[in-house]
Enzyme design. Structure first.
Site, PDB file in Angstrom:
ATOM      1  N   ARG A 182       0.839  -1.196   0.000  1.00 11.84           N
ATOM      2  CA  ARG A 182       0.000   0.000   0.000  1.00 11.84           C
ATOM      3  C   ARG A 182       0.877   1.250   0.000  1.00 11.84           C
ATOM      4  NH1 ARG A 182      -2.694   0.561   6.071  1.00 11.84           N
ATOM      5  NH2 ARG A 182      -0.766   0.690   7.232  1.00 11.84           N
TER       6      ARG A 182
ATOM      7  N   ASN B 169      -4.590   8.676   3.946  1.00 10.34           N
ATOM      8  CA  ASN B 169      -4.513   7.918   5.196  1.00 10.34           C
ATOM      9  C   ASN B 169      -3.086   7.958   5.721  1.00 10.34           C
ATOM     10  OD1 ASN B 169      -5.958   6.091   7.105  1.00 10.34           O
ATOM     11  ND2 ASN B 169      -4.211   4.786   6.602  1.00 10.34           N
ATOM     12  N   GLU B 170      -2.939   8.354   6.963  1.00  9.90           N
ATOM     13  CA  GLU B 170      -1.593   8.391   7.570  1.00  9.90           C
ATOM     14  C   GLU B 170      -0.558   8.769   6.510  1.00  9.90           C
ATOM     15  OE1 GLU B 170      -0.899   4.672   9.603  1.00  9.90           O
ATOM     16  OE2 GLU B 170      -2.067   5.330  11.324  1.00  9.90           O
TER      17      GLU B 170
ATOM     18  N   GLU C  66      -8.001   6.297  15.019  1.00 11.26           N
ATOM     19  CA  GLU C  66      -7.760   4.849  15.036  1.00 11.26           C
ATOM     20  C   GLU C  66      -7.041   4.464  16.320  1.00 11.26           C
ATOM     21  OE1 GLU C  66      -5.319   3.195  11.936  1.00 11.26           O
ATOM     22  OE2 GLU C  66      -6.317   4.354  10.384  1.00 11.26           O
TER      23      GLU C  66
ATOM     24  N   TRP D  83       1.382  -6.056  13.406  1.00  7.01           N
ATOM     25  CA  TRP D  83       2.613  -5.620  12.757  1.00  7.01           C
ATOM     26  C   TRP D  83       3.792  -5.453  13.717  1.00  7.01           C
ATOM     27  CZ3 TRP D  83       3.310  -0.947  15.107  1.00  7.01           C
ATOM     28  CH2 TRP D  83       2.157  -0.246  15.493  1.00  7.01           C
TER      29      TRP D  83
ATOM     30  N   GLU E 123      -3.646  -7.761   7.002  1.00  4.43           N
ATOM     31  CA  GLU E 123      -4.031  -7.376   8.364  1.00  4.43           C
ATOM     32  C   GLU E 123      -5.087  -8.302   8.966  1.00  4.43           C
ATOM     33  OE1 GLU E 123      -4.800  -3.162   7.664  1.00  4.43           O
ATOM     34  OE2 GLU E 123      -2.892  -2.738   8.626  1.00  4.43           O
ATOM     35  N   LYS E 124      -5.153  -9.543   8.470  1.00  5.03           N
ATOM     36  CA  LYS E 124      -6.222 -10.434   8.953  1.00  5.03           C
ATOM     37  C   LYS E 124      -6.054 -10.812  10.417  1.00  5.03           C
ATOM     38  CE  LYS E 124      -4.147 -14.374   6.515  1.00  5.03           C
ATOM     39  NZ  LYS E 124      -3.127 -13.508   5.876  1.00  5.03           N
ATOM     40  N   PHE E 125      -4.844 -10.676  10.962  1.00 10.62           N
ATOM     41  CA  PHE E 125      -4.669 -10.982  12.389  1.00 10.62           C
ATOM     42  C   PHE E 125      -4.733  -9.739  13.272  1.00 10.62           C
ATOM     43  CE2 PHE E 125      -2.709 -14.814  10.483  1.00 10.62           C
ATOM     44  CZ  PHE E 125      -3.614 -15.734  11.023  1.00 10.62           C
ATOM     45  N   HIS E 126      -5.158  -8.625  12.685  1.00 11.25           N
ATOM     46  CA  HIS E 126      -5.333  -7.401  13.473  1.00 11.25           C
ATOM     47  C   HIS E 126      -6.695  -7.453  14.151  1.00 11.25           C
ATOM     48  CE1 HIS E 126      -5.524  -3.140  14.459  1.00 11.25           C
ATOM     49  NE2 HIS E 126      -4.291  -2.974  14.004  1.00 11.25           N
TER      50      HIS E 126
HETATM   51  C1  GAL Z   1      -2.691   2.222  10.603  1.00 14.14           C
HETATM   52  C2  GAL Z   1      -3.462   2.348   9.307  1.00 14.14           C
HETATM   53  C3  GAL Z   1      -4.596   1.364   9.184  1.00 14.14           C
HETATM   54  C4  GAL Z   1      -4.167   0.006   9.663  1.00 14.14           C
HETATM   55  C5  GAL Z   1      -3.667   0.122  11.083  1.00 14.14           C
HETATM   56  C6  GAL Z   1      -3.255  -1.194  11.674  1.00 14.14           C
HETATM   57  O1  GAL Z   1      -1.371   2.543  10.393  1.00 14.14           O
HETATM   58  O2  GAL Z   1      -3.954   3.644   9.122  1.00 14.14           O
HETATM   59  O3  GAL Z   1      -5.021   1.311   7.842  1.00 14.14           O
HETATM   60  O4  GAL Z   1      -3.160  -0.461   8.835  1.00 14.14           O
HETATM   61  O5  GAL Z   1      -2.548   0.961  11.120  1.00 14.14           O
HETATM   62  O6  GAL Z   1      -2.760  -1.059  12.973  1.00 14.14           O
END
Ligand code: GAL
Length: 669
Positions: free
Chosen positions: A113, A151-152, A310, A318, A358-361
């Protein structure tokens, strides 16, 4: 969000919502569960470019129309993204020169991304075009509450070293310095035969045979932050021209993991500050770093309410070891942000993904579904936020400020310095932790801020300081303030040139000390002070000129020299700490200084040390005392009023059980 956000009453609650990852029949369940959880704001379309514009110039808005209509009919407001965060693969293949480049010249690839160079005019044009399409489509939609730009910005691509960035860097330098001699002077290019004859010879600081010119690196950091800000501005302006009355923001990353963007220059560019915050799973006291970041957001937003865009309901995916949150921690974390001025708490993300990186988030709705402990906590949090909604719009006021400066952070962590163990956040966080444990609320301000509201100003590791800002600090002290300065501060000016005549350079005359030479310690080595404290990392040969010696080094390379000093200057006083005190000694010192400077705490140090977080928000209609127990024992606090969380009147000694929260509307306000 009173005054900031249309269509949301009280506090905002929700998260990123990515319906394009799911079949249509899932959307109805989403909306039903959102309503049951009290969700009133979701961020939509953040990573939707490849489905919104599947081929150049071909737009597919029908699915998003349906999502927007569905949310509107459910009474859920939308923080609508302009969709530009990640260009689709077709874009990167068509314009490979827009892909970002690493310092070693590696061109990054498609398949993740945010793969774009912030300085790319091609990317910018495409992003502005998409923004215009989205804005025209949804400008009058009843669900639209605010715009979420990109985004960020800069999260993965802040520093791009490609040729397009190099050209933009040259223009930026030309605008800054005017002529090449001024640049040569500022960059100290007489050293190592680096003198530039023309702008064309200058590039991005790519990997080189030895240490790279530090001022070039510093200017490149400044340029990169500005280039990312320009991405934001271009997209924001496109939105504003179509919907002048809809609030616009982008999600900042004010947290321990983000060094690359100087948000002091960004804060005035957003209609209100929005932040993303994630805990460091390796930090056993991560809730204190959270509090620091939240205080920083409030201070950056001129002390007005801001939005937590967020955070996570539990683990992220991560970090090395993605530790899940303990029961109740989601509620406590959200309440800490709100206590410190957030007018809402949103998460990444609503529904946990089934596929993708990010499936384990964690998410508000986990893989296990709605009948899960995590989701029940989400529902409980939604109910709490509704009950405390009247705090929206109120503000936090602090009497203590920590001085924080991204330029000093960049500069102090450049290579070729006396010790790699001197890092910017180290003393910043240590001081903040000490204040947190004293129950003291702290602002986090730029060195150029108005310091007059503060009784105590702490200046950790301000390695780089301009003469103007050094003068401001001096004036603050001379005018009756109390300041604390820690080692390796005041060393260089904005060009990373040493202030001559002895350290700590720019601050020396009013600190009442003089340092001839630094004596950093070997890894793991410690020294003892004559008051019994221990310290590590740093010692120096300090002499006092006018300051009093509070403690001395008892051993080590600076044995007999002052370690902590106190100087009276004008009507105020300034402390200097010439070493890295251990946690207990640092806390004790902060306790003494806070006491002597007359700073009041919200709760007793005993309650705070037991793990109770206490912050007061106040407005015209009253004051609210937030109490959050992060500890393992019940903690008692004197309070009078009505607890909005438990809906009961409280009086006298209020006991907060371990893990519990209270928000007390105070009686005498
Ligand atoms: C942020 C991001 C999100 C998602 C999240 C995961 O950095 O804006 O899209 O990736 O982290 O922790």
């Amino acid at each position: 969000m009173t005054g900031l956000l249309r269509r949301v009453d009280g506090l905002a609650y929700g998260g990123d919502y990515n319906p394009e990852q799911w079949d249509r029949n899932v959307w109805d369940e989403d909306v039903r569960l959102m309503q049951a959880a009290g969700v009133n704001l979701v961020s939509v379309g953040i990573f939707s470019w490849s489905v919104l514009e599947p081929a150049p110039g071909r737009y597919e808005f029908r699915w998003l129309d349906e999502v927007m209509d569905l949310l509107a009919s459910a009474g859920i407001a939308v923080d609508l993204a302009n969709g530009t965060a990640s260009p689709p693969p077709w874009f990167s293949y068509r314009y490979p020169e827009t892909l970002p480049m690493l310092q070693d010249g590696t061109r990054l690839s498609v398949g993740s991304r945010q793969a774009y160079c912030p300085s790319s005019p091609i990317f910018r044009e495409a992003a502005v075009t998409l923004t215009g399409e989205v804005a025209e489509r949804y400008k009058d939609h009843p669900a639209l509450a605010m715009w979420h730009v990109s985004n960020e910005i800069g999260c993965h691509n802040a520093r791009c070293y490609c040729d397009v960035s190099a050209a933009a860097f040259r223009s930026w330098l030309e605008a800054k310095y005017g002529d090449i001699d001024a640049l040569n002077e500022a960059w100290g290019t007489a050293f190592w035969s680096q003198r530039y004859g023309s702008w064309a010879e200058i590039g991005t600081p790519r990997v080189a045979p030895a240490a790279i010119n530090p001022t070039q690196q510093l200017d490149f950091s400044r340029f990169s932050s500005d280039a990312c800000l320009d991405v934001y501005r271009a997209e924001r302006d496109a939105l504003r021209s179509i919907t002048p009355d809809v609030p616009i923001t982008t999600n900042f990353m004010v947290m321990q993991f983000q060094q690359q963007l100087d948000y002091t220059t960004w804060a005035s560019e957003v209609d209100f500050l929005a932040n993303d915050h994630y805990l460091d799973a390796a930090d056993p006291e991560a809730h204190i770093e959270l509090a620091f970041a939240a205080d920083h957001c409030r201070s950056l937003n001129d002390h007005r309410p801001w939005l937590l865009m967020e955070h996570s309901t539990s683990a992220v995916n991560w970090q090395q070891r993605n530790v899940a949150k303990a029961p109740g921690a989601t509620i406590r974390n959200s309440l800490s942000h709100i206590a410190r001025g957030a007018d809402g708490a949103l998460f990444f993300q609503w529904r946990a993904s089934r596929a993708g990186a990010e499936k384990f988030h964690s998410a508000m709705l986990p893989h296990a579904g709605a009948d899960s402990a995590r989701h029940r906590e989400v529902v409980e949090l939604g109910a709490i936020l509704r009950r405390i909604g009247e705090v929206a719009g109120t503000e936090v006021r602090a009497k203590v400020a920590l001085v924080f400066d991204w330029e000093a952070w960049w500069a102090v962590e450049l290579d070729s310095h006396p010790s790699v163990d001197v890092t910017y956040l180290d003393r910043m966080h240590a001081t903040y932790r000490a204040l947190w444990r004293l129950g003291i609320t702290t602002d986090v301000v730029a060195p150029s801020a108005d310091l007059s509201p503060y009784r105590l100003v702490i200046v950790p590791t301000l390695y780089l300081v301009t003469e103007d800002n050094a003068h401001r600090l001096q004036q603050y002290v001379a005018g009756g303030g109390t300041a604390v300065v820690t080692y390796f501060s005041g060393i260089v000016n904005e060009h990373d040139h040493i202030y001559l005549g002895g350290y700590p350079g720019a601050l020396r005359p009013w600190l009442g000390v003089e340092v001839e030479e630094f004596f950093p310690l070997r890894s793991g080595a410690t020294v003892t002070l004559d008051d019994g404290a221990t310290a590590d990392v740093w010692t120096e040969h300090t002499e006092v000129t006018t300051a009093d010696v509070i403690s001395r080094f008892a051993d080590g390379p600076a044995a007999g020299r002052p370690a902590v000093t106190l100087n009276r200057h004008g009507d105020g006083s300034v402390w200097y700490v010439a070493t890295r005190l251990d946690e207990a000694a640092n806390s004790q010192l902060m306790r003494r200084i806070a006491h002597e400077s007359g700073v009041e705490s919200v709760i007793t140090a005993e309650a705070a040390t037991a793990g109770l977080e206490a912050v007061r928000r106040a407005g015209d209609l009253g004051a609210y005392l937030f109490l959050i127990n992060h500890g393992n024992e019940p903690v008692g606090v004197a309070a009078e009023g009505f607890d909005l969380v438990s809906r009961r009147t409280v009086s006298g000694l209020v006991e907060i059980a371990p893990g519990e929260v209270a928000v007390i509307r105070e009686a005498d306000n």
